[in-house]
Each structure stands twice: as C-alpha cells, then as structure tokens.
Motif scaffolding. Structure first.
Motif, PDB file in Angstrom:
ATOM      1  N   LEU A 163       0.799  -1.220   0.000  1.00 36.47           N
ATOM      2  CA  LEU A 163       0.000   0.000   0.000  1.00 36.47           C
ATOM      3  C   LEU A 163       0.835   1.275   0.000  1.00 36.47           C
ATOM      4  O   LEU A 163       0.580   2.188  -0.789  1.00 36.47           O
ATOM      5  CB  LEU A 163      -0.950  -0.011   1.202  1.00 36.47           C
ATOM      6  N   ALA A 164       1.812   1.353   0.895  1.00 38.72           N
ATOM      7  CA  ALA A 164       2.646   2.563   0.952  1.00 38.72           C
ATOM      8  C   ALA A 164       3.717   2.533  -0.133  1.00 38.72           C
ATOM      9  O   ALA A 164       3.896   3.495  -0.882  1.00 38.72           O
ATOM     10  CB  ALA A 164       3.286   2.705   2.335  1.00 38.72           C
ATOM     11  N   GLY A 165       4.436   1.410  -0.224  1.00 35.60           N
ATOM     12  CA  GLY A 165       5.485   1.303  -1.230  1.00 35.60           C
ATOM     13  C   GLY A 165       4.942   1.110  -2.632  1.00 35.60           C
ATOM     14  O   GLY A 165       5.603   1.488  -3.608  1.00 35.60           O
ATOM     15  N   GLY A 166       3.745   0.529  -2.752  1.00 36.85           N
ATOM     16  CA  GLY A 166       3.164   0.231  -4.059  1.00 36.85           C
ATOM     17  C   GLY A 166       2.059   1.185  -4.470  1.00 36.85           C
ATOM     18  O   GLY A 166       2.247   2.070  -5.296  1.00 36.85           O
ATOM     19  N   SER A 167       0.888   1.047  -3.861  1.00 31.67           N
ATOM     20  CA  SER A 167      -0.287   1.812  -4.292  1.00 31.67           C
ATOM     21  C   SER A 167      -0.062   3.318  -4.250  1.00 31.67           C
ATOM     22  O   SER A 167      -0.326   4.028  -5.227  1.00 31.67           O
ATOM     23  CB  SER A 167      -1.487   1.465  -3.405  1.00 31.67           C
ATOM     24  N   SER A 168       0.394   3.814  -3.106  1.00 28.55           N
ATOM     25  CA  SER A 168       0.531   5.265  -2.957  1.00 28.55           C
ATOM     26  C   SER A 168       1.585   5.824  -3.892  1.00 28.55           C
ATOM     27  O   SER A 168       1.391   6.884  -4.516  1.00 28.55           O
ATOM     28  CB  SER A 168       0.865   5.615  -1.503  1.00 28.55           C
ATOM     29  N   MET A 169       2.727   5.136  -3.990  1.00 24.24           N
ATOM     30  CA  MET A 169       3.766   5.593  -4.905  1.00 24.24           C
ATOM     31  C   MET A 169       3.268   5.550  -6.350  1.00 24.24           C
ATOM     32  O   MET A 169       3.598   6.426  -7.163  1.00 24.24           O
ATOM     33  CB  MET A 169       5.016   4.733  -4.754  1.00 24.24           C
ATOM     34  N   ALA A 170       2.464   4.546  -6.674  1.00 21.67           N
ATOM     35  CA  ALA A 170       1.930   4.449  -8.034  1.00 21.67           C
ATOM     36  C   ALA A 170       1.022   5.628  -8.352  1.00 21.67           C
ATOM     37  O   ALA A 170       1.101   6.216  -9.439  1.00 21.67           O
ATOM     38  CB  ALA A 170       1.173   3.134  -8.215  1.00 21.67           C
ATOM     39  N   VAL A 171       0.144   5.991  -7.415  1.00 25.73           N
ATOM     40  CA  VAL A 171      -0.763   7.108  -7.661  1.00 25.73           C
ATOM     41  C   VAL A 171       0.023   8.398  -7.864  1.00 25.73           C
ATOM     42  O   VAL A 171      -0.276   9.185  -8.773  1.00 25.73           O
ATOM     43  CB  VAL A 171      -1.766   7.250  -6.497  1.00 25.73           C
ATOM     44  N   GLY A 197      10.067   1.714  -2.839  1.00 24.78           N
ATOM     45  CA  GLY A 197       9.107   2.653  -2.274  1.00 24.78           C
ATOM     46  C   GLY A 197       9.113   2.622  -0.759  1.00 24.78           C
ATOM     47  O   GLY A 197       9.009   3.664  -0.097  1.00 24.78           O
ATOM     48  N   LEU A 198       9.247   1.429  -0.195  1.00 29.00           N
ATOM     49  CA  LEU A 198       9.343   1.307   1.259  1.00 29.00           C
ATOM     50  C   LEU A 198      10.609   1.960   1.792  1.00 29.00           C
ATOM     51  O   LEU A 198      10.597   2.611   2.846  1.00 29.00           O
ATOM     52  CB  LEU A 198       9.319  -0.173   1.667  1.00 29.00           C
TER      53      LEU A 198
END
Length: 347
Positions: A163-171, A197-198
């Motif tokens: 979520l933090a390293g993946g989803s949020s960085m993707a957005v 991202g993490l």
C-alpha cells in the motif's frame, strides 16, 4: 462528504490483481477517474475474499479477456487507444511478451501513462524474483523497524509494502505522468518498485538512527530509537486491564501537560528537550516510573483523565472500536476533503 471528481474524464485501464494495483486505481476512481478493470477469464484472485474485492471495486467497471488469445489482446489494444493511463502488475517482460510493452502501447496512444507495479522494479538482479508484501518489508529494512519488546520482528496486519510502497507511490507517479503527458503530449512509463518505495518511506529511522548510533555504539534496535520507544514521553504503556495507552507528547509543552495531569509535576523537566538523553539510565528510570503508574489503572481511567487534556495522549483502539468512535461514526468523510473556492479570484 463526497470527494469532488477532480479526475473526471481521466480514463484508466487496470490490468492489476490482488491488492497494490487495485487499491491504487480505487484511489483514482475515488477522485473521479473512469476505471475499467480488465480481468482474466477466471477473475481476479482477490475475488476469493469477497469483502476485500468489494472494497477495491467502487467506481470501477469490469471487462474480461483471455490474455492468451490474440483476438482478446487485439481488443485490449483498441481500449488502449482511448485510455489515458494503463496500470499493470505482471512480472517484468510479461507485457512485452504479449506485444503490450511500453513502446508498442505508446504507438497506439502517444500520450499514454503506463504504470508497472512490481516488487523490485523492471531491471536489476532482483527484477524477476517473486515476492509478497512480507518480502518487500523484509528486504527494504522496514520490517526490522517493527520489533516487539522482546526484540523480535513483528508482522503488521497492514500491508505497508503493497500500500505505501506500491499503491501510494503508483498514484503519485501516475498523476505526475498525466501532468507531463498533458503538457508535452509525450507518453511515459512509471516504474514502481514496492521495495524501493518502502525504503523511501524510512526517512525518520535513517535520520534518527544516525543520531542514536554515537550514543549506543551501534544502530538502535527495538525501543532504542527516538520514535520507537526510547523516549518516555513518546511511547506505549500497558494499562491494568491489559490494554495500551499511547503517549505521544514529543514536545515539552505537551509533556508538561501530561505530567501535571498525572499528578507528577516533578517529571516535567525530565524530557529530551530539557537534556534527558534517550537510552540513558535516567531516561530508562523515568520510563519505568511512568509505566508503573499507567499500569496501576485500566484504560478507561486514563481515557477519562485525559479526555479534556490536549496533550497527545490517546487509547490504542481496536479496529472495531475505531470504527465505532465518534471520529469515524459521526464524521463520514473520505481520506481527501477538497474544497473548491466559492468566489472567483479578484483580478
């Protein structure tokens, strides 16, 4: 409260599955984007967990294709021609093997923003390795920052890698790509590595660890860093009924209020901003004194005592309790509250 459709008109194709990509596109949908989720014939594996799948689907429509069939891939290409964003979560090289690599897609849509979410990025020695949230947490060093009082790593029930390293960085990357594409007319490929991202999120432990190392002669471990328990004013304390009180009075002004409320004004200047160094016998002794006091009463006692005291002291709520708390149950709002100006700007 409804989030304004700031991304109204943005067309997104979501080829991802499980959690990181679908949550990223859920955020885009929440902000008004039109999201089409493209699934294989058997569906997204997350469908096996209906509550999870349903939580990721609001605002999306669904189409299914067989990624092994040329005719279906041709149909997907026609969808790409009308898309602004395509999000995928296959292993590196899989999209290219289907004739859907970045260069092929940008030929169809010159302003396309393609976002690829993987564990370790599109290139490098680890690019082809399989992994899940736990692995990305472990490899980034983030899991090492989450240790119990016994010093052992603990597993979070929030998927920070996904979520933090993946989803949020993707957005963030997608929106930056869209901004660039709209201004320049040029496509771009956003390469998201959840592990990297993490690493980017560990700005505090990298900074405070460097501060603590000279005092300890090594990198801080469990309850030895500034914000993971070394400071008596910023820590978790067990209560008499086995619950936990979160004391976050990092600044001296808040700690002073805490001490007055607890009936121990003599503790006021025993604070890191008044020279009390963490991981020293004096600091450890204060933490033990505070712990003994908090452990003498149940959580409800401390909640009542601090109810009217603005000192950064809160109960550690269960998820069920949090959902019923007035903060959430009476204040139905989205993560974003965006208010438009009601009057035109003055010339």
């Amino acid at each position: 409260m409804t989030t304004p459709a700031l991304l109204d008109g943005l067309r997104v194709l979501d080829l991802t599955r499980n959690l990181p990509g679908p949550f990223a596109t859920r955020m885009l949908a929440d902000l008004g984007a039109s999201v089409v989720k493209v699934e294989p014939p058997e569906g997204d594996p997350a469908r096996a967990l209906p509550p999870l799948f349903d939580a990721l689907m609001p605002g999306k429509t669904t189409r299914r294709i067989d990624f092994r069939q040329a005719a279906d891939l041709d149909e997907l290409r026609t969808w790409v021609c009308d898309a602004d964003v395509l999000v995928e979560g296959f292993r590196p090289g899989v999209m290219a093997s289907m004739g859907l690599g970045f260069e092929a897609l940008r030929a169809l849509q010159p302003r396309l923003v393609m976002c690829s979410i993987t564990g370790y990025g599109q290139s490098g020695d680890w690019a082809d390795r399989a992994g899940h949230d736990l692995n990305y947490m472990a490899m980034s060093g983030a899991l090492d920052q989450m240790r119990g009082a016994d010093g052992q790593p603990v597993m979070s029930n929030i998927q920070w890698g996904d979520l933090a390293g993946g989803s949020s960085m993707a957005v963030v990357g997608i929106l930056a790509g869209v901004w660039s594409a709209q201004r320049t007319g040029t496509a771009c490929h956003v390469d998201i590595s959840m592990t990297h991202g993490l690493m980017a999120h560990q700005i505090m432990p990298l900074a405070t660890g460097a501060m603590m190392q000279p005092l300890l002669g090594r990198q801080p471990g469990a309850r030895e860093d500034m914000l993971n328990g070394a400071l008596p004013c910023y820590s978790l304390y067990a209560t008499a009924d086995g619950r936990t009180l979160a004391v976050g009075s990092l600044e001296h002004k808040f700690w002073s209020l805490v001490c007055q409320t607890l009936g121990h004004p003599e503790w006021t200047d025993r604070h890191w901003q008044r020279g009390l160094l963490p991981n020293t016998p004096a600091s450890d002794a204060l933490r033990a004194e505070v712990a003994a006091l908090i452990d003498s009463q149940p959580l409800a006692h401390w909640q009542a005592l601090f109810a009217g005291v603005d000192a950064c002291v809160t109960p550690v709520l269960t998820l069920a309790e949090a959902r019923q708390h007035p903060l959430f149950s009476r204040q139905h709002r989205e993560p974003w509250v965006i208010r438009h100006a009601t009057q035109p700007a003055q010339a």
